[in-house]
Design a protein around this motif. Structure first.
Motif, PDB file in Angstrom:
ATOM      1  N   ASN A   1       0.819  -1.210   0.000  1.00 45.22           N
ATOM      2  CA  ASN A   1       0.000   0.000   0.000  1.00 45.22           C
ATOM      3  C   ASN A   1       0.857   1.266   0.000  1.00 45.22           C
ATOM      4  OD1 ASN A   1      -2.293  -1.636   0.112  1.00 45.22           O
ATOM      5  ND2 ASN A   1      -2.277  -1.648   2.359  1.00 45.22           N
ATOM      6  N   GLY A   2       1.963   1.197  -0.729  1.00 50.37           N
ATOM      7  CA  GLY A   2       2.831   2.368  -0.851  1.00 50.37           C
ATOM      8  C   GLY A   2       3.732   2.613   0.331  1.00 50.37           C
ATOM      9  N   GLU A   3       3.758   1.714   1.297  1.00 50.73           N
ATOM     10  CA  GLU A   3       4.610   1.863   2.472  1.00 50.73           C
ATOM     11  C   GLU A   3       5.546   0.666   2.599  1.00 50.73           C
ATOM     12  OE1 GLU A   3       2.477   2.634   6.024  1.00 50.73           O
ATOM     13  OE2 GLU A   3       1.393   4.364   5.212  1.00 50.73           O
ATOM     14  N   LYS A   4       6.688   0.907   3.253  1.00 52.39           N
ATOM     15  CA  LYS A   4       7.668  -0.146   3.461  1.00 52.39           C
ATOM     16  C   LYS A   4       7.365  -0.867   4.768  1.00 52.39           C
ATOM     17  CE  LYS A   4       9.926   1.010  -0.224  1.00 52.39           C
ATOM     18  NZ  LYS A   4       9.905   0.150  -1.419  1.00 52.39           N
ATOM     19  N   ILE A   5       7.325  -2.195   4.693  1.00 51.69           N
ATOM     20  CA  ILE A   5       6.999  -2.991   5.874  1.00 51.69           C
ATOM     21  C   ILE A   5       8.041  -4.090   6.087  1.00 51.69           C
ATOM     22  CG2 ILE A   5       4.534  -2.568   5.599  1.00 51.69           C
ATOM     23  CD1 ILE A   5       4.359  -5.536   4.579  1.00 51.69           C
ATOM     24  N   VAL A   6       8.061  -4.581   7.317  1.00 52.06           N
ATOM     25  CA  VAL A   6       8.907  -5.709   7.710  1.00 52.06           C
ATOM     26  C   VAL A   6       8.051  -6.629   8.574  1.00 52.06           C
ATOM     27  CG1 VAL A   6      10.927  -6.425   9.046  1.00 52.06           C
ATOM     28  CG2 VAL A   6      11.052  -4.389   7.600  1.00 52.06           C
ATOM     29  N   PHE A   7       8.260  -7.920   8.435  1.00 53.79           N
ATOM     30  CA  PHE A   7       7.523  -8.890   9.248  1.00 53.79           C
ATOM     31  C   PHE A   7       8.365  -9.265  10.471  1.00 53.79           C
ATOM     32  CE2 PHE A   7       5.635  -9.398   5.064  1.00 53.79           C
ATOM     33  CZ  PHE A   7       4.274  -9.474   5.358  1.00 53.79           C
ATOM     34  N   VAL A   8       7.768  -9.080  11.644  1.00 58.93           N
ATOM     35  CA  VAL A   8       8.440  -9.379  12.911  1.00 58.93           C
ATOM     36  C   VAL A   8       7.797 -10.621  13.533  1.00 58.93           C
ATOM     37  CG1 VAL A   8       8.919  -8.566  15.243  1.00 58.93           C
ATOM     38  CG2 VAL A   8       9.071  -6.990  13.317  1.00 58.93           C
ATOM     39  N   LEU A   9       8.629 -11.537  13.980  1.00 58.04           N
ATOM     40  CA  LEU A   9       8.134 -12.753  14.639  1.00 58.04           C
ATOM     41  C   LEU A   9       7.788 -12.418  16.079  1.00 58.04           C
ATOM     42  CD1 LEU A   9       7.664 -15.854  14.479  1.00 58.04           C
ATOM     43  CD2 LEU A   9      10.024 -16.122  15.275  1.00 58.04           C
ATOM     44  N   GLU A  10       6.481 -12.481  16.411  1.00 55.95           N
ATOM     45  CA  GLU A  10       6.047 -12.174  17.780  1.00 55.95           C
ATOM     46  C   GLU A  10       5.952 -13.434  18.626  1.00 55.95           C
ATOM     47  OE1 GLU A  10       2.450  -9.902  17.555  1.00 55.95           O
ATOM     48  OE2 GLU A  10       3.593  -8.018  17.496  1.00 55.95           O
ATOM     49  N   GLU A  11       5.405 -14.493  18.019  1.00 57.75           N
ATOM     50  CA  GLU A  11       5.327 -15.783  18.690  1.00 57.75           C
ATOM     51  C   GLU A  11       5.849 -16.841  17.724  1.00 57.75           C
ATOM     52  OE1 GLU A  11       1.436 -16.521  20.187  1.00 57.75           O
ATOM     53  OE2 GLU A  11       1.152 -14.457  20.882  1.00 57.75           O
ATOM     54  N   GLU A  12       5.761 -18.074  18.136  1.00 60.49           N
ATOM     55  CA  GLU A  12       6.336 -19.155  17.326  1.00 60.49           C
ATOM     56  C   GLU A  12       5.746 -19.209  15.919  1.00 60.49           C
ATOM     57  OE1 GLU A  12       6.936 -24.007  17.500  1.00 60.49           O
ATOM     58  OE2 GLU A  12       6.155 -22.926  19.241  1.00 60.49           O
ATOM     59  N   ASP A  13       4.454 -18.886  15.805  1.00 58.82           N
ATOM     60  CA  ASP A  13       3.817 -18.971  14.499  1.00 58.82           C
ATOM     61  C   ASP A  13       3.030 -17.713  14.144  1.00 58.82           C
ATOM     62  OD1 ASP A  13       1.898 -19.240  16.390  1.00 58.82           O
ATOM     63  OD2 ASP A  13       0.881 -20.959  15.463  1.00 58.82           O
ATOM     64  N   VAL A  14       3.366 -16.595  14.792  1.00 51.17           N
ATOM     65  CA  VAL A  14       2.653 -15.339  14.546  1.00 51.17           C
ATOM     66  C   VAL A  14       3.643 -14.285  14.057  1.00 51.17           C
ATOM     67  CG1 VAL A  14       1.260 -13.496  15.537  1.00 51.17           C
ATOM     68  CG2 VAL A  14       0.903 -15.862  16.271  1.00 51.17           C
ATOM     69  N   PHE A  15       3.319 -13.707  12.900  1.00 50.49           N
ATOM     70  CA  PHE A  15       4.152 -12.668  12.307  1.00 50.49           C
ATOM     71  C   PHE A  15       3.351 -11.373  12.247  1.00 50.49           C
ATOM     72  CE2 PHE A  15       5.626 -16.692  10.659  1.00 50.49           C
ATOM     73  CZ  PHE A  15       7.003 -16.610  10.804  1.00 50.49           C
ATOM     74  N   ALA A  16       3.941 -10.305  12.758  1.00 48.95           N
ATOM     75  CA  ALA A  16       3.284  -9.002  12.771  1.00 48.95           C
ATOM     76  C   ALA A  16       3.912  -8.080  11.736  1.00 48.95           C
ATOM     77  CB  ALA A  16       3.374  -8.373  14.156  1.00 48.95           C
ATOM     78  N   VAL A  17       3.098  -7.203  11.179  1.00 44.49           N
ATOM     79  CA  VAL A  17       3.566  -6.227  10.196  1.00 44.49           C
ATOM     80  C   VAL A  17       3.948  -4.941  10.916  1.00 44.49           C
ATOM     81  CG1 VAL A  17       2.906  -4.804   8.231  1.00 44.49           C
ATOM     82  CG2 VAL A  17       2.166  -7.185   8.342  1.00 44.49           C
ATOM     83  N   ILE A  18       5.162  -4.455  10.665  1.00 43.84           N
ATOM     84  CA  ILE A  18       5.557  -3.153  11.202  1.00 43.84           C
ATOM     85  C   ILE A  18       6.010  -2.275  10.041  1.00 43.84           C
ATOM     86  CG2 ILE A  18       6.236  -4.065  13.452  1.00 43.84           C
ATOM     87  CD1 ILE A  18       9.155  -3.720  12.570  1.00 43.84           C
ATOM     88  N   HIS A  19       5.710  -0.994  10.149  1.00 41.69           N
ATOM     89  CA  HIS A  19       6.076  -0.030   9.121  1.00 41.69           C
ATOM     90  C   HIS A  19       7.441   0.571   9.462  1.00 41.69           C
ATOM     91  CE1 HIS A  19       2.076   0.034   7.184  1.00 41.69           C
ATOM     92  NE2 HIS A  19       1.673  -0.319   8.412  1.00 41.69           N
ATOM     93  N   VAL A  20       8.295   0.717   8.470  1.00 37.81           N
ATOM     94  CA  VAL A  20       9.650   1.211   8.695  1.00 37.81           C
ATOM     95  C   VAL A  20       9.967   2.352   7.735  1.00 37.81           C
ATOM     96  CG1 VAL A  20      10.542  -0.965   9.590  1.00 37.81           C
ATOM     97  CG2 VAL A  20      10.640  -0.520   7.134  1.00 37.81           C
ATOM     98  N   GLU A  21      10.917   3.190   8.162  1.00 43.44           N
ATOM     99  CA  GLU A  21      11.472   4.228   7.298  1.00 43.44           C
ATOM    100  C   GLU A  21      12.891   3.812   6.920  1.00 43.44           C
ATOM    101  OE1 GLU A  21      11.235   8.094   8.960  1.00 43.44           O
ATOM    102  OE2 GLU A  21       9.087   7.965   9.379  1.00 43.44           O
ATOM    103  N   LEU A  22      13.222   3.927   5.637  1.00 44.31           N
ATOM    104  CA  LEU A  22      14.501   3.423   5.133  1.00 44.31           C
ATOM    105  C   LEU A  22      15.550   4.523   5.032  1.00 44.31           C
ATOM    106  CD1 LEU A  22      13.256   1.079   2.255  1.00 44.31           C
ATOM    107  CD2 LEU A  22      13.570   0.562   4.682  1.00 44.31           C
ATOM    108  N   GLY A  23      16.794   4.085   5.206  1.00 39.78           N
ATOM    109  CA  GLY A  23      17.933   4.978   5.003  1.00 39.78           C
ATOM    110  C   GLY A  23      18.708   4.571   3.763  1.00 39.78           C
TER     111      GLY A  23
END
Length: 427
Positions: free
Chosen positions: A363-385
């Motif tokens: 959706n026009g934004e940069k994201i990274v998937f973070v492992l929160e639990e053994e089988d759960v991945f959360a989406v976080i928005h990041v700013e790039l350098g």
């Protein structure tokens, strides 16, 4: 009288009742104005609190994707830790390979003469001081003869000068005669030195000259003439390496200016790279350089920057960079087109950087998937350098030590795009 009193009482009652009514009316009006003034204030505060609650709710929006261990393996999901690293800029520069001029020699004859024999050919690996070609030269004969004559004259002059010293002490000769003999001896010493220098210029080393003197003295002791001048001059290789050029044949008459052989040590080559002006801040002699050739796409050859030009090419607007490249296997050849990956590390300055493959666009934004639990991945928005090779600096949104998906993130993003809600569950 009674009637008058009753009338007075009625007037007082009417007046007081009217006054109370007016006071009550004023009081009601005053209270009404207070409520009207307070109503807008309550409305604004409520709206502000509502906005804060809405913003907070938006900030807490959490997109998760639940993925079983089996699916993670099927989709090639690999999790790594976000870590801070030394900043290293990497740029790619094109160029061409060339001979290492510090380990290359163009071999020619020191004198005019005729080639009597060849000892090397193209492709031969030769050692330093190995004979390459033998030249028969009258000039070389003359140089030896001049040297031996100068030495003979110097020996006689030395004996005469030593005798003059002795005679001067005994006052058997005048000071003037002594000085004449001293000057003559000095002149012959100079001539001898010049004759020896000519032999050195022909490639004759000090040991060879001493051997020539020894043979001459041996003949003189036997009462024979010192006629040892050898017309054949051996031309030696000044470096160790491979013969990469030959332009001479037996029987040919050669001149000193003609190049007969070129010998070069191909274990190291020079890579001439053309860097743009904007690349200069990222290039130094401490930079690490990896050379790649199209012929060997899977191999890297280590190099070291030995020279950075002090001028910019007027037409191309590039700066010449010279890199010394190891070529122990002999795979690289002069004049090959190559690419140089120049990496400049700035130790002591660490920053958070992750593989570029871990970063996805949604959706026009940069994201990274973070492992929160053994089988759960959360989406976080990041700013790039800045981009550093195959990694990207994270300016904002990710913390050091977080577990992130470094491989297979595209598959997670693809699954999310199929979902219409904010959460998804994949078995």
């Amino acid at each position: 009288m009674k009637k008058y009193i009753i009338l007075l009482s009625l007037l007082v009652f009417v007046f007081c009742g009217s006054k109370e009514k007016n006071i009550s009316s004023l009081s009601n009006e005053h209270d009404g104005h207070e409520h009207e003034a307070q109503a807008p204030e309550v409305s604004e505060q409520g709206a502000h609190e509502h906005e804060q609650e809405a913003d907070l709710h938006e900030g807490e929006e959490h997109i998760e994707l639940q993925l079983s261990a089996k699916k993670q393996k099927e989709w090639g999901i690999v999790v790594g830790t976000a870590t801070k690293q030394d900043i290293a800029s990497k740029i790619t520069i094109t160029g061409i390979l060339a001979l290492n001029q510090n380990k290359t020699a163009h071999i020619s004859s020191f004198v005019r003469g005729k080639v009597v024999s060849l000892s090397s050919d193209l492709g031969d690996i030769v050692n330093k001081k190995q004979v390459m070609v033998t030249i028969n030269s009258p000039d070389f004969v003359q140089a030896q003869a001049t040297f031996l004559q100068a030495r003979a004259k110097l020996n006689l002059s030395r004996q005469d000068f030593e005798r003059a010293k002795m005679l001067l002490q005994e006052k058997a000769i005048e000071q003037k005669e002594y000085l004449r003999r001293e000057a003559g001896h000095a002149e012959l010493s100079t001539e001898y030195g010049a004759a020896e220098s000519i032999l050195h210029s022909y490639g004759i080393e000090h040991e060879q000259i001493q051997e020539l003197i020894k043979k001459c003295d041996s003949l003189v002791e036997k009462g024979e003439l010192c006629e040892l001048a050898d017309p054949n001059l051996c031309i030696l290789s000044p470096v160790e390496g491979t013969v990469i050029f030959r332009d001479v044949t037996v029987g040919e008459h050669v001149e000193p200016q003609k190049i007969l052989f070129t010998v070069s040590n191909l274990n190291t080559l020079w890579a001439h790279l053309d860097a743009y002006e904007k690349d200069l801040p990222y290039i130094s002699k401490k930079s690490e350089v990896a050379i790649k050739a199209p012929l060997y796409p899977e191999k890297e050859f280590t190099g070291k920057i030995t020279y950075i030009s002090d001028t910019v090419d007027e037409k191309l607007r590039t700066i010449k960079i010279r890199v010394e490249v190891k070529n122990d296997e002999g795979l690289l050849k002069p004049n090959m087109y190559i690419q140089g990956n120049v990496e400049n590390r700035q130790t002591g300055k660490k920053t958070l950087a992750i593989p570029e493959e871990a970063i996805q666009n949604m959706n026009g934004e940069k994201i990274v998937f973070v492992l929160e639990e053994e089988d759960v991945f959360a989406v976080i928005h990041v700013e790039l350098g800045e981009r550093i090779g195959n990694k990207r600096i994270i300016a904002k949104g990710l913390e050091e030590g977080e577990k992130i998906v470094i491989k297979g993130a595209f598959n997670l993003k693809a699954e999310l795009t199929k979902q219409s809600s904010g959460a998804a569950h994949v078995h």
